[in-house]
Write a protein that holds these residues in place. Sequence first.
Motif, PDB file in Angstrom:
ATOM      1  N   ARG A 303      38.021  26.081  60.225  1.00  0.00           N
ATOM      2  CA  ARG A 303      39.243  26.099  59.398  1.00  0.00           C
ATOM      3  C   ARG A 303      40.211  25.016  59.867  1.00  0.00           C
ATOM      4  NH1 ARG A 303      38.500  31.785  59.813  1.00  0.00           N
ATOM      5  NH2 ARG A 303      39.962  31.853  61.574  1.00  0.00           N
ATOM      6  N   ALA A 304      40.329  24.848  61.178  1.00  0.00           N
ATOM      7  CA  ALA A 304      41.261  23.854  61.710  1.00  0.00           C
ATOM      8  C   ALA A 304      40.785  22.433  61.456  1.00  0.00           C
ATOM      9  CB  ALA A 304      41.461  24.074  63.210  1.00  0.00           C
ATOM     10  N   SER A 305      39.485  22.250  61.220  1.00  0.00           N
ATOM     11  CA  SER A 305      38.954  20.902  61.005  1.00  0.00           C
ATOM     12  C   SER A 305      39.222  20.381  59.602  1.00  0.00           C
ATOM     13  CB  SER A 305      37.451  20.893  61.259  1.00  0.00           C
ATOM     14  OG  SER A 305      36.758  21.553  60.207  1.00  0.00           O
ATOM     15  N   HIS A 306      39.548  21.291  58.650  1.00  0.00           N
ATOM     16  CA  HIS A 306      39.794  20.918  57.258  1.00  0.00           C
ATOM     17  C   HIS A 306      38.618  20.143  56.664  1.00  0.00           C
ATOM     18  CE1 HIS A 306      43.840  22.422  57.648  1.00  0.00           C
ATOM     19  NE2 HIS A 306      44.151  21.533  58.578  1.00  0.00           N
ATOM     20  N   GLY A 307      37.428  20.453  57.142  1.00  0.00           N
ATOM     21  CA  GLY A 307      36.230  19.845  56.592  1.00  0.00           C
ATOM     22  C   GLY A 307      35.978  18.409  56.998  1.00  0.00           C
ATOM     23  N   THR A 308      36.757  17.886  57.940  1.00  0.00           N
ATOM     24  CA  THR A 308      36.604  16.484  58.350  1.00  0.00           C
ATOM     25  C   THR A 308      35.732  16.331  59.591  1.00  0.00           C
ATOM     26  OG1 THR A 308      38.614  16.551  59.695  1.00  0.00           O
ATOM     27  CG2 THR A 308      38.858  15.927  57.378  1.00  0.00           C
ATOM     28  N   ILE A 309      35.402  17.436  60.258  1.00  0.00           N
ATOM     29  CA  ILE A 309      34.615  17.401  61.486  1.00  0.00           C
ATOM     30  C   ILE A 309      33.427  18.349  61.329  1.00  0.00           C
ATOM     31  CG2 ILE A 309      34.596  17.891  63.969  1.00  0.00           C
ATOM     32  CD1 ILE A 309      37.511  17.239  64.094  1.00  0.00           C
ATOM     33  N   ASP A 310      32.275  17.921  61.848  1.00  0.00           N
ATOM     34  CA  ASP A 310      31.103  18.782  61.890  1.00  0.00           C
ATOM     35  C   ASP A 310      31.233  19.679  63.119  1.00  0.00           C
ATOM     36  OD1 ASP A 310      28.686  20.005  61.723  1.00  0.00           O
ATOM     37  OD2 ASP A 310      27.463  18.203  61.954  1.00  0.00           O
ATOM     38  N   VAL A 311      31.571  20.962  62.904  1.00  0.00           N
ATOM     39  CA  VAL A 311      31.802  21.903  63.997  1.00  0.00           C
ATOM     40  C   VAL A 311      30.497  22.633  64.312  1.00  0.00           C
ATOM     41  CG1 VAL A 311      33.105  23.916  64.772  1.00  0.00           C
ATOM     42  CG2 VAL A 311      34.210  22.194  63.326  1.00  0.00           C
ATOM     43  N   ILE A 312      30.076  22.584  65.573  1.00  0.00           N
ATOM     44  CA  ILE A 312      28.810  23.178  66.010  1.00  0.00           C
ATOM     45  C   ILE A 312      29.111  24.242  67.057  1.00  0.00           C
ATOM     46  CG2 ILE A 312      26.560  22.716  67.057  1.00  0.00           C
ATOM     47  CD1 ILE A 312      26.979  19.762  66.123  1.00  0.00           C
ATOM     48  N   GLY A 313      28.671  25.459  66.813  1.00  0.00           N
ATOM     49  CA  GLY A 313      28.871  26.541  67.766  1.00  0.00           C
ATOM     50  C   GLY A 313      27.755  26.592  68.796  1.00  0.00           C
ATOM     51  N   VAL A 314      28.127  26.776  70.072  1.00  0.00           N
ATOM     52  CA  VAL A 314      27.141  26.872  71.155  1.00  0.00           C
ATOM     53  C   VAL A 314      27.494  28.062  72.038  1.00  0.00           C
ATOM     54  CG1 VAL A 314      26.441  24.446  71.220  1.00  0.00           C
ATOM     55  CG2 VAL A 314      28.487  25.163  72.454  1.00  0.00           C
ATOM     56  N   THR A 315      26.452  28.681  72.607  1.00  0.00           N
ATOM     57  CA  THR A 315      26.631  29.872  73.429  1.00  0.00           C
ATOM     58  C   THR A 315      26.334  29.612  74.890  1.00  0.00           C
ATOM     59  OG1 THR A 315      25.975  31.205  71.516  1.00  0.00           O
ATOM     60  CG2 THR A 315      26.004  32.308  73.643  1.00  0.00           C
ATOM     61  N   PHE A 316      25.411  28.694  75.177  1.00  0.00           N
ATOM     62  CA  PHE A 316      25.033  28.386  76.556  1.00  0.00           C
ATOM     63  C   PHE A 316      25.046  26.873  76.764  1.00  0.00           C
ATOM     64  CE2 PHE A 316      23.125  32.554  75.860  1.00  0.00           C
ATOM     65  CZ  PHE A 316      23.543  33.235  76.993  1.00  0.00           C
ATOM     66  N   LEU A 317      25.177  26.478  78.030  1.00  0.00           N
ATOM     67  CA  LEU A 317      25.210  25.068  78.366  1.00  0.00           C
ATOM     68  C   LEU A 317      23.915  24.373  77.948  1.00  0.00           C
ATOM     69  CD1 LEU A 317      26.549  22.639  79.709  1.00  0.00           C
ATOM     70  CD2 LEU A 317      25.679  23.468  81.914  1.00  0.00           C
ATOM     71  N   SER A 318      22.785  25.021  78.121  1.00  0.00           N
ATOM     72  CA  SER A 318      21.508  24.424  77.725  1.00  0.00           C
ATOM     73  C   SER A 318      21.477  24.135  76.232  1.00  0.00           C
ATOM     74  CB  SER A 318      20.356  25.347  78.105  1.00  0.00           C
ATOM     75  OG  SER A 318      20.515  26.629  77.518  1.00  0.00           O
ATOM     76  N   GLN A 319      22.074  25.018  75.446  1.00  0.00           N
ATOM     77  CA  GLN A 319      22.145  24.789  74.002  1.00  0.00           C
ATOM     78  C   GLN A 319      23.039  23.597  73.691  1.00  0.00           C
ATOM     79  OE1 GLN A 319      23.811  28.075  71.832  1.00  0.00           O
ATOM     80  NE2 GLN A 319      23.470  27.121  69.831  1.00  0.00           N
ATOM     81  N   ALA A 320      24.155  23.470  74.422  1.00  0.00           N
ATOM     82  CA  ALA A 320      25.049  22.325  74.217  1.00  0.00           C
ATOM     83  C   ALA A 320      24.336  21.013  74.523  1.00  0.00           C
ATOM     84  CB  ALA A 320      26.286  22.478  75.098  1.00  0.00           C
ATOM     85  N   VAL A 321      23.518  20.996  75.578  1.00  0.00           N
ATOM     86  CA  VAL A 321      22.751  19.791  75.910  1.00  0.00           C
ATOM     87  C   VAL A 321      21.804  19.439  74.769  1.00  0.00           C
ATOM     88  CG1 VAL A 321      21.020  18.823  77.466  1.00  0.00           C
ATOM     89  CG2 VAL A 321      22.929  20.143  78.395  1.00  0.00           C
TER      90      VAL A 321
END
Length: 338
Positions: A303-321
């Motif tokens: 919602r805060a990105s107003h559709g201008t940023i691709d927001v990716i949810g991650v749960t663990f550091l390995s997933q972020a990598v």
Amino acid sequence: MSHARWNLLRTTAILWGSLLLAASLIWLDFGTVSEVAIGPGGLVNLSQAVGLDHHHPRHLALFDAQLSVTTLTPLQLVIDHLNPNLEFITPLRNQKTPLDDAASSNLQAVLSAGVAAYRYLGLPITDTHGLIVRDILPHSPAQGVIRLGDLITAVNGLRVSNLLNFETALTSKPHSPTVTLVLERQQVGAPAPRRSQVRVPFNEGKLGIVIAAGSLYELPNALRLEIPRALDGSEGLAEALAIIDSVRHLHLNYPLAVGLIGVVKPDGAIQPVFGIAQRVAAMRAGHLRYVLVPSVQRQSAQRASHGTIDVIGVTFLSQAVREVERLGRAITPKEVVR
């Protein structure tokens, strides 16, 4: 009522009204309210600020959003409530801890992220469990003897690791005027924690400290994390990625600029942060295209990105990598902060 008396009352009312109006205007402009505004601050490129043994990430720009905290006057509170990029909180304590203090929440977040990164890389870590000192009450027996950030590992000769066995150990010598504590003390720049034994007056069963279960981690001496003061406000995810990429360069086919938001626990779990909307607003203003956030805050960040940023949810550091490597292999334009 006589005409003279009426004029006197009217003049008095006008005078008091003018005084009250002037006092109200002064209070609105210079008074304070029990709230502060949290707004989007600047961005810090962690690929330049964080490195191990003077090695920095390559082809990877890791941006962390700082927050600006502003004390408000009543007039500012009224005006700023119309600004959707600001959030308002009532501060519990007006205390700021410098970054070079071992008890700094920011430093703790960076160290926690470092532990998670080292574990991800398979590097050896020694951990010590106990009770960490979160606060010391003024004029208490512990003041001047115990420090914020100390880890209590033994009380009266008994090992402690939770509140239950701490209370048991504390009352193990009911007639003693003092309590003997074994402390592990973190010191910035020191290669290892320093262990010490102290005696604290036992004042009617109260030491005057606020404690919570915690752990102290000894990191490999070969790894030295450079943390400048510019990182005040950082939460850890960007630091963890910078450490990993400094040791084992991530698989990126193309240069990548990405925003990272989240607290990284020592086990690699990514937890939510305060001011998610304000951090995303700062990244939006910096023209970032991608941002990784804790999964539980993805909708708020979207919602805060107003559709201008691709927001990716991650749960663990390995997933972020994995997500960063996926973005770095994709054949798409990579916007950079301008």
